[in-house]
Write a protein that holds these residues in place. Structure first.
Motif, PDB file in Angstrom:
ATOM      1  N   ALA A  12       0.803  -1.220   0.000  1.00  0.00           N
ATOM      2  CA  ALA A  12       0.000   0.000   0.000  1.00  0.00           C
ATOM      3  C   ALA A  12       0.842   1.278   0.000  1.00  0.00           C
ATOM      4  N   ARG A  13       2.162   1.178  -0.072  1.00  0.00           N
ATOM      5  CA  ARG A  13       2.987   2.384  -0.029  1.00  0.00           C
ATOM      6  C   ARG A  13       2.798   3.254  -1.252  1.00  0.00           C
ATOM      7  N   THR A  14       2.805   4.531  -1.024  1.00  0.00           N
ATOM      8  CA  THR A  14       2.689   5.499  -2.104  1.00  0.00           C
ATOM      9  C   THR A  14       4.030   5.618  -2.812  1.00  0.00           C
ATOM     10  N   ARG A  15       4.001   5.447  -4.144  1.00  0.00           N
ATOM     11  CA  ARG A  15       5.207   5.533  -4.959  1.00  0.00           C
ATOM     12  C   ARG A  15       5.396   6.982  -5.421  1.00  0.00           C
ATOM     13  N   VAL A  16       6.589   7.516  -5.131  1.00  0.00           N
ATOM     14  CA  VAL A  16       6.927   8.892  -5.490  1.00  0.00           C
ATOM     15  C   VAL A  16       8.173   8.887  -6.359  1.00  0.00           C
ATOM     16  N   LEU A  17       8.062   9.521  -7.508  1.00  0.00           N
ATOM     17  CA  LEU A  17       9.191   9.676  -8.425  1.00  0.00           C
ATOM     18  C   LEU A  17       9.709  11.101  -8.316  1.00  0.00           C
ATOM     19  N   ILE A  18      10.993  11.242  -8.036  1.00  0.00           N
ATOM     20  CA  ILE A  18      11.665  12.542  -7.946  1.00  0.00           C
ATOM     21  C   ILE A  18      12.479  12.723  -9.223  1.00  0.00           C
ATOM     22  N   VAL A  19      12.196  13.784  -9.973  1.00  0.00           N
ATOM     23  CA  VAL A  19      12.899  14.032 -11.232  1.00  0.00           C
ATOM     24  C   VAL A  19      13.591  15.382 -11.149  1.00  0.00           C
ATOM     25  N   ASP A  20      14.914  15.352 -11.182  1.00  0.00           N
ATOM     26  CA  ASP A  20      15.701  16.584 -11.147  1.00  0.00           C
ATOM     27  C   ASP A  20      17.064  16.270 -11.745  1.00  0.00           C
ATOM     28  N   ASP A  21      17.584  17.172 -12.562  1.00  0.00           N
ATOM     29  CA  ASP A  21      18.875  16.924 -13.193  1.00  0.00           C
ATOM     30  C   ASP A  21      20.045  17.127 -12.226  1.00  0.00           C
ATOM     31  N   GLU A  22      19.789  17.717 -11.062  1.00  0.00           N
ATOM     32  CA  GLU A  22      20.858  17.924 -10.084  1.00  0.00           C
ATOM     33  C   GLU A  22      20.759  16.884  -8.975  1.00  0.00           C
ATOM     34  N   ARG A  23      21.835  16.108  -8.855  1.00  0.00           N
ATOM     35  CA  ARG A  23      21.863  14.996  -7.900  1.00  0.00           C
ATOM     36  C   ARG A  23      21.585  15.457  -6.478  1.00  0.00           C
ATOM     37  N   GLN A  24      22.159  16.584  -6.070  1.00  0.00           N
ATOM     38  CA  GLN A  24      21.957  17.031  -4.678  1.00  0.00           C
ATOM     39  C   GLN A  24      20.493  17.380  -4.426  1.00  0.00           C
ATOM     40  N   ASN A  25      19.775  17.874  -5.411  1.00  0.00           N
ATOM     41  CA  ASN A  25      18.344  18.146  -5.235  1.00  0.00           C
ATOM     42  C   ASN A  25      17.562  16.851  -5.059  1.00  0.00           C
ATOM     43  N   ARG A  26      17.905  15.828  -5.865  1.00  0.00           N
ATOM     44  CA  ARG A  26      17.236  14.526  -5.718  1.00  0.00           C
ATOM     45  C   ARG A  26      17.506  13.946  -4.337  1.00  0.00           C
ATOM     46  N   GLN A  27      18.762  14.003  -3.922  1.00  0.00           N
ATOM     47  CA  GLN A  27      19.133  13.441  -2.622  1.00  0.00           C
ATOM     48  C   GLN A  27      18.448  14.181  -1.477  1.00  0.00           C
ATOM     49  N   LEU A  28      18.364  15.489  -1.562  1.00  0.00           N
ATOM     50  CA  LEU A  28      17.705  16.271  -0.520  1.00  0.00           C
ATOM     51  C   LEU A  28      16.235  15.863  -0.388  1.00  0.00           C
ATOM     52  N   LEU A  29      15.547  15.722  -1.507  1.00  0.00           N
ATOM     53  CA  LEU A  29      14.145  15.309  -1.467  1.00  0.00           C
ATOM     54  C   LEU A  29      14.006  13.882  -0.931  1.00  0.00           C
ATOM     55  N   GLU A  30      14.933  13.007  -1.298  1.00  0.00           N
ATOM     56  CA  GLU A  30      14.903  11.643  -0.754  1.00  0.00           C
ATOM     57  C   GLU A  30      15.029  11.664   0.769  1.00  0.00           C
ATOM     58  N   VAL A  31      15.965  12.455   1.275  1.00  0.00           N
ATOM     59  CA  VAL A  31      16.181  12.553   2.722  1.00  0.00           C
ATOM     60  C   VAL A  31      14.937  13.131   3.402  1.00  0.00           C
ATOM     61  N   MET A  32      14.302  14.113   2.756  1.00  0.00           N
ATOM     62  CA  MET A  32      13.115  14.740   3.333  1.00  0.00           C
ATOM     63  C   MET A  32      11.921  13.783   3.356  1.00  0.00           C
ATOM     64  N   LEU A  33      11.786  12.971   2.303  1.00  0.00           N
ATOM     65  CA  LEU A  33      10.579  12.156   2.151  1.00  0.00           C
ATOM     66  C   LEU A  33      10.703  10.729   2.669  1.00  0.00           C
ATOM     67  N   ALA A  34      11.906  10.205   2.797  1.00  0.00           N
ATOM     68  CA  ALA A  34      12.086   8.822   3.259  1.00  0.00           C
ATOM     69  C   ALA A  34      11.397   8.558   4.594  1.00  0.00           C
ATOM     70  N   PRO A  35      11.501   9.457   5.581  1.00  0.00           N
ATOM     71  CA  PRO A  35      10.832   9.192   6.862  1.00  0.00           C
ATOM     72  C   PRO A  35       9.300   9.161   6.761  1.00  0.00           C
ATOM     73  N   GLU A  36       8.748   9.678   5.665  1.00  0.00           N
ATOM     74  CA  GLU A  36       7.300   9.690   5.480  1.00  0.00           C
ATOM     75  C   GLU A  36       6.768   8.318   5.063  1.00  0.00           C
ATOM     76  N   GLY A  37       7.679   7.400   4.696  1.00  0.00           N
ATOM     77  CA  GLY A  37       7.262   6.054   4.337  1.00  0.00           C
ATOM     78  C   GLY A  37       6.934   5.855   2.862  1.00  0.00           C
ATOM     79  N   TYR A  38       7.245   6.834   2.031  1.00  0.00           N
ATOM     80  CA  TYR A  38       6.994   6.682   0.597  1.00  0.00           C
ATOM     81  C   TYR A  38       8.005   5.725  -0.023  1.00  0.00           C
ATOM     82  N   GLU A  39       7.599   5.054  -1.079  1.00  0.00           N
ATOM     83  CA  GLU A  39       8.529   4.272  -1.886  1.00  0.00           C
ATOM     84  C   GLU A  39       9.077   5.241  -2.921  1.00  0.00           C
ATOM     85  N   LEU A  40      10.363   5.522  -2.850  1.00  0.00           N
ATOM     86  CA  LEU A  40      10.963   6.579  -3.660  1.00  0.00           C
ATOM     87  C   LEU A  40      11.738   6.037  -4.847  1.00  0.00           C
TER      88      LEU A  40
END
Length: 136
Positions: A12-40
């Motif tokens: 039942a996990r919500t799948r979230v796709l992060i699309v950004d050409d800058e790696r640090q932006n992708r990583q920042l969003l992953e760090v922000m959203l991982a504790p929320e329980g999303y499948e990233l």
């Protein structure tokens, strides 16, 4: 193209796709959203994002506007073509905060905009609201 991250998978996990050409932006969003329980999932360009959309059918796409090659507007439009519906939530991430950019994004199929730098409580609230709206 990156496979899912963030803990163990549940059906039942919500799948979230992060699309950004800058790696640090992708990583920042992953760090922000991982504790929320999303499948990233992450993608660094439009082509990789579309491949993930076709294969994984994410519930949410967090999509950078300004990317080389295919920009976020083009990717949003193609996502709508691929999915054939409006159930995939598209939130455009942009440093641009002007009405014409928003209008262009909405015309391409975006559901909402978040201005960079991303405010986590604001993003959480928008995700919850949009996911509830598309669930009905």
């Amino acid at each position: 193209m990156t496979r899912p991250s963030g803990g163990h998978r549940t059906v039942a996990r919500t799948r979230v796709l992060i699309v950004d050409d800058e790696r640090q932006n992708r990583q920042l969003l992953e760090v922000m959203l991982a504790p929320e329980g999303y499948e990233l999932f992450t993608a660094e360009n439009g082509a990789d994002a579309l491949a993930i959309v076709e294969q994984e059918r994410p519930h949410v796409v967090l999509l950078d506007v300004m990317m080389p090659g295919m920009d976020g507007y083009q990717v949003a439009s193609r996502i709508r073509d691929v999915t054939g519906d409006r159930r995939t939530v598209i939130i455009m991430l942009t440093a641009l905060d002007d009405p014409s950019s928003r209008a262009h994004g909405l015309g391409a199929g975006a559901d909402d905009f978040v201005t960079k730098p991303v405010d986590l409580p604001d993003l959480r609230a928008r995700l919850r609201r949009l996911l509830q709206e598309t669930a009905h």
